[in-house]
Design a protein around this motif. Sequence first.
Motif, PDB file in Angstrom:
ATOM      1  N   TYR A  51       0.850  -1.338   0.055  1.00  0.00           N
ATOM      2  CA  TYR A  51       0.176   0.096   0.230  1.00  0.00           C
ATOM      3  C   TYR A  51       1.028   1.129  -0.071  1.00  0.00           C
ATOM      4  O   TYR A  51       0.549   2.320  -0.639  1.00  0.00           O
ATOM      5  CB  TYR A  51      -0.839  -0.137   1.341  1.00  0.00           C
ATOM      6  CG  TYR A  51      -1.839   1.136   0.933  1.00  0.00           C
ATOM      7  CD1 TYR A  51      -3.113   0.812   0.562  1.00  0.00           C
ATOM      8  CD2 TYR A  51      -1.719   2.298   1.817  1.00  0.00           C
ATOM      9  CE1 TYR A  51      -4.120   1.811   0.544  1.00  0.00           C
ATOM     10  CE2 TYR A  51      -2.628   3.180   1.708  1.00  0.00           C
ATOM     11  CZ  TYR A  51      -3.984   3.038   1.128  1.00  0.00           C
ATOM     12  OH  TYR A  51      -4.932   3.950   1.101  1.00  0.00           O
ATOM     13  N   PHE A  93      -0.003   2.725  -3.376  1.00  0.00           N
ATOM     14  CA  PHE A  93      -1.503   3.368  -3.138  1.00  0.00           C
ATOM     15  C   PHE A  93      -1.406   4.394  -2.109  1.00  0.00           C
ATOM     16  O   PHE A  93      -2.375   4.870  -1.509  1.00  0.00           O
ATOM     17  CB  PHE A  93      -2.289   2.182  -2.626  1.00  0.00           C
ATOM     18  CG  PHE A  93      -2.403   1.125  -3.465  1.00  0.00           C
ATOM     19  CD1 PHE A  93      -3.489   1.241  -4.564  1.00  0.00           C
ATOM     20  CD2 PHE A  93      -1.950  -0.040  -3.472  1.00  0.00           C
ATOM     21  CE1 PHE A  93      -3.813   0.261  -5.371  1.00  0.00           C
ATOM     22  CE2 PHE A  93      -2.142  -1.083  -4.516  1.00  0.00           C
ATOM     23  CZ  PHE A  93      -2.990  -0.961  -5.378  1.00  0.00           C
ATOM     24  N   ARG A 114      -2.035   9.905  -4.636  1.00  0.00           N
ATOM     25  CA  ARG A 114      -2.686   9.870  -5.743  1.00  0.00           C
ATOM     26  C   ARG A 114      -1.682   9.722  -7.009  1.00  0.00           C
ATOM     27  O   ARG A 114      -1.895   9.064  -8.069  1.00  0.00           O
ATOM     28  CB  ARG A 114      -3.595  11.182  -5.962  1.00  0.00           C
ATOM     29  CG  ARG A 114      -4.387  11.157  -7.289  1.00  0.00           C
ATOM     30  CD  ARG A 114      -5.094  12.376  -7.272  1.00  0.00           C
ATOM     31  NE  ARG A 114      -6.050  12.418  -6.259  1.00  0.00           N
ATOM     32  CZ  ARG A 114      -7.184  12.107  -6.047  1.00  0.00           C
ATOM     33  NH1 ARG A 114      -7.775  11.229  -6.981  1.00  0.00           N
ATOM     34  NH2 ARG A 114      -7.814  12.097  -4.971  1.00  0.00           N
ATOM     35  N   GLN A 123      -0.324   6.112  -7.369  1.00  0.00           N
ATOM     36  CA  GLN A 123      -1.346   5.541  -8.193  1.00  0.00           C
ATOM     37  C   GLN A 123      -1.408   5.767  -9.531  1.00  0.00           C
ATOM     38  O   GLN A 123      -1.683   4.790 -10.284  1.00  0.00           O
ATOM     39  CB  GLN A 123      -2.823   5.659  -7.346  1.00  0.00           C
ATOM     40  CG  GLN A 123      -2.994   5.073  -6.084  1.00  0.00           C
ATOM     41  CD  GLN A 123      -4.255   5.398  -5.432  1.00  0.00           C
ATOM     42  OE1 GLN A 123      -5.249   4.955  -6.202  1.00  0.00           O
ATOM     43  NE2 GLN A 123      -4.484   5.783  -4.245  1.00  0.00           N
ATOM     44  N   SER A 127      -1.042   0.203 -10.488  1.00  0.00           N
ATOM     45  CA  SER A 127      -1.709  -0.400  -9.218  1.00  0.00           C
ATOM     46  C   SER A 127      -2.495  -1.560  -9.553  1.00  0.00           C
ATOM     47  O   SER A 127      -2.616  -2.395  -8.560  1.00  0.00           O
ATOM     48  CB  SER A 127      -2.397   0.958  -8.890  1.00  0.00           C
ATOM     49  OG  SER A 127      -1.776   2.032  -8.821  1.00  0.00           O
ATOM     50  N   SER A 156      -2.797  -4.886  -6.585  1.00  0.00           N
ATOM     51  CA  SER A 156      -3.959  -4.872  -5.945  1.00  0.00           C
ATOM     52  C   SER A 156      -4.013  -5.913  -5.320  1.00  0.00           C
ATOM     53  O   SER A 156      -4.320  -7.051  -5.842  1.00  0.00           O
ATOM     54  CB  SER A 156      -5.038  -4.728  -6.966  1.00  0.00           C
ATOM     55  OG  SER A 156      -6.188  -4.338  -6.247  1.00  0.00           O
ATOM     56  N   HIS A 181      -7.794  -4.107  -1.467  1.00  0.00           N
ATOM     57  CA  HIS A 181      -9.143  -3.850  -1.904  1.00  0.00           C
ATOM     58  C   HIS A 181     -10.008  -3.550  -0.936  1.00  0.00           C
ATOM     59  O   HIS A 181     -11.023  -2.892  -1.051  1.00  0.00           O
ATOM     60  CB  HIS A 181      -9.184  -4.987  -3.122  1.00  0.00           C
ATOM     61  CG  HIS A 181     -10.487  -4.670  -3.768  1.00  0.00           C
ATOM     62  ND1 HIS A 181     -10.582  -3.167  -4.456  1.00  0.00           N
ATOM     63  CD2 HIS A 181     -11.717  -5.428  -4.007  1.00  0.00           C
ATOM     64  CE1 HIS A 181     -11.836  -3.459  -5.191  1.00  0.00           C
ATOM     65  NE2 HIS A 181     -12.386  -4.438  -4.724  1.00  0.00           N
ATOM     66  N   GLN A 183      -9.849  -0.344   0.772  1.00  0.00           N
ATOM     67  CA  GLN A 183     -10.380   0.672  -0.263  1.00  0.00           C
ATOM     68  C   GLN A 183     -12.011   0.796  -0.061  1.00  0.00           C
ATOM     69  O   GLN A 183     -12.533   1.784   0.055  1.00  0.00           O
ATOM     70  CB  GLN A 183      -9.917   0.654  -1.555  1.00  0.00           C
ATOM     71  CG  GLN A 183      -8.346   0.832  -1.649  1.00  0.00           C
ATOM     72  CD  GLN A 183      -7.890   0.616  -2.970  1.00  0.00           C
ATOM     73  OE1 GLN A 183      -8.192  -0.467  -3.638  1.00  0.00           O
ATOM     74  NE2 GLN A 183      -6.853   1.482  -3.592  1.00  0.00           N
ATOM     75  N   GLU A 184     -12.418  -0.475  -0.203  1.00  0.00           N
ATOM     76  CA  GLU A 184     -13.947  -0.521  -0.295  1.00  0.00           C
ATOM     77  C   GLU A 184     -14.677  -0.223   1.143  1.00  0.00           C
ATOM     78  O   GLU A 184     -15.596   0.533   1.352  1.00  0.00           O
ATOM     79  CB  GLU A 184     -14.257  -2.058  -0.525  1.00  0.00           C
ATOM     80  CG  GLU A 184     -14.088  -2.608  -1.768  1.00  0.00           C
ATOM     81  CD  GLU A 184     -15.161  -1.959  -2.804  1.00  0.00           C
ATOM     82  OE1 GLU A 184     -16.234  -1.339  -2.254  1.00  0.00           O
ATOM     83  OE2 GLU A 184     -14.740  -2.180  -3.867  1.00  0.00           O
ATOM     84  N   GLN A 203     -12.303   4.017   1.690  1.00  0.00           N
ATOM     85  CA  GLN A 203     -12.335   5.202   0.680  1.00  0.00           C
ATOM     86  C   GLN A 203     -13.725   5.235   0.084  1.00  0.00           C
ATOM     87  O   GLN A 203     -14.359   6.292  -0.297  1.00  0.00           O
ATOM     88  CB  GLN A 203     -11.424   4.793  -0.289  1.00  0.00           C
ATOM     89  CG  GLN A 203      -9.847   4.835   0.149  1.00  0.00           C
ATOM     90  CD  GLN A 203      -8.914   4.700  -0.944  1.00  0.00           C
ATOM     91  OE1 GLN A 203      -9.208   4.653  -2.225  1.00  0.00           O
ATOM     92  NE2 GLN A 203      -7.717   4.558  -0.732  1.00  0.00           N
TER      93      GLN A 203
END
Length: 315
Positions: free
Chosen positions: A244, A248, A251, A254, A259, A263, A268, A271-272, A275
Amino acid sequence: MATVTPPVPGRRHRTPLARREARWAYLFLAPWIIGFLIFYVGPMLASLWLSFTEYDVINPPEYTGLDNYRELMSDPAVARSLGNTVYYTALHVPLVMLISLGLALLLKRVGRLQGFFRTVFYLPVMTPAVAVGILFLLLLNTQDGLINRALGLVGIAGPSWTTDPHWVMPGIILMSLWSLGSTVIIYLAALQNVPRDLYEAAAIDGAGPWARFRSVTLPMISGALFFTLIVNTIASLQMFTEVYTMYFGNRETQNTFNSDAASFYVIHLFQEAFQFLHMGFASAMAWLLFVIILVITLVQVKLSNRFVYYEGEDK
């Protein structure tokens, strides 16, 4: 003549001292049990409930049944991140075990300098994970990275470790070897506990170095090998911080680096959850990962009954 009453099978008779010791044992265990229930079992049950809801932190959870799990099965981003994670685990775990075992065998032979090298190998483990990510982001730089410069000295053009999708994962696996020191120390301790008379007996029987390693060393350290297999597999499936940080962290990284190839499943999931505020979907992802790790661990434990030797047991 006095008669002696035989003990009733299945019924335990504890002395007052044993009962008092048991009460003290429960008293000392109580803080851990309370903490486990509050900080582990409670959040796990809460996440299990959230996995059946649509929840964005701002509005109350809305029950949606199995929708999150159905979406998991059809989401290409989840499949890609899970595939990357399994790919990384399949390469990282055996590579770390083989290199660590080789280094431990060498360390066993260095004599007085063993303590110095043991410290040298373990020091990288103390490096913060974020610092490791930043360090390898610089080392793997295509233009000015130290690794590509070293390859250039022997006439090899270094690949684009961070932008070429085919080289992103090898670069991450290379980075992961930075922290194999703990596995080396475990193997070294196991090797030092192998009785010397077993090697002497094998040598008298005519066994060569490879036969002694295969028939004496490996069985006697199989418990340590099994432990590191379990621990490294679980850690690999939850790989997060270093990757990460590299791909990540902001910005710019990324947009610059590849990316998608980096991943991982937990990234992931993060992020879900934090973010996009898809807490229900992220909870479903967490439970899927929990089931995957549980199944893999159970399979490894089942197979260990055939390959792992514990001193003192009859096999």
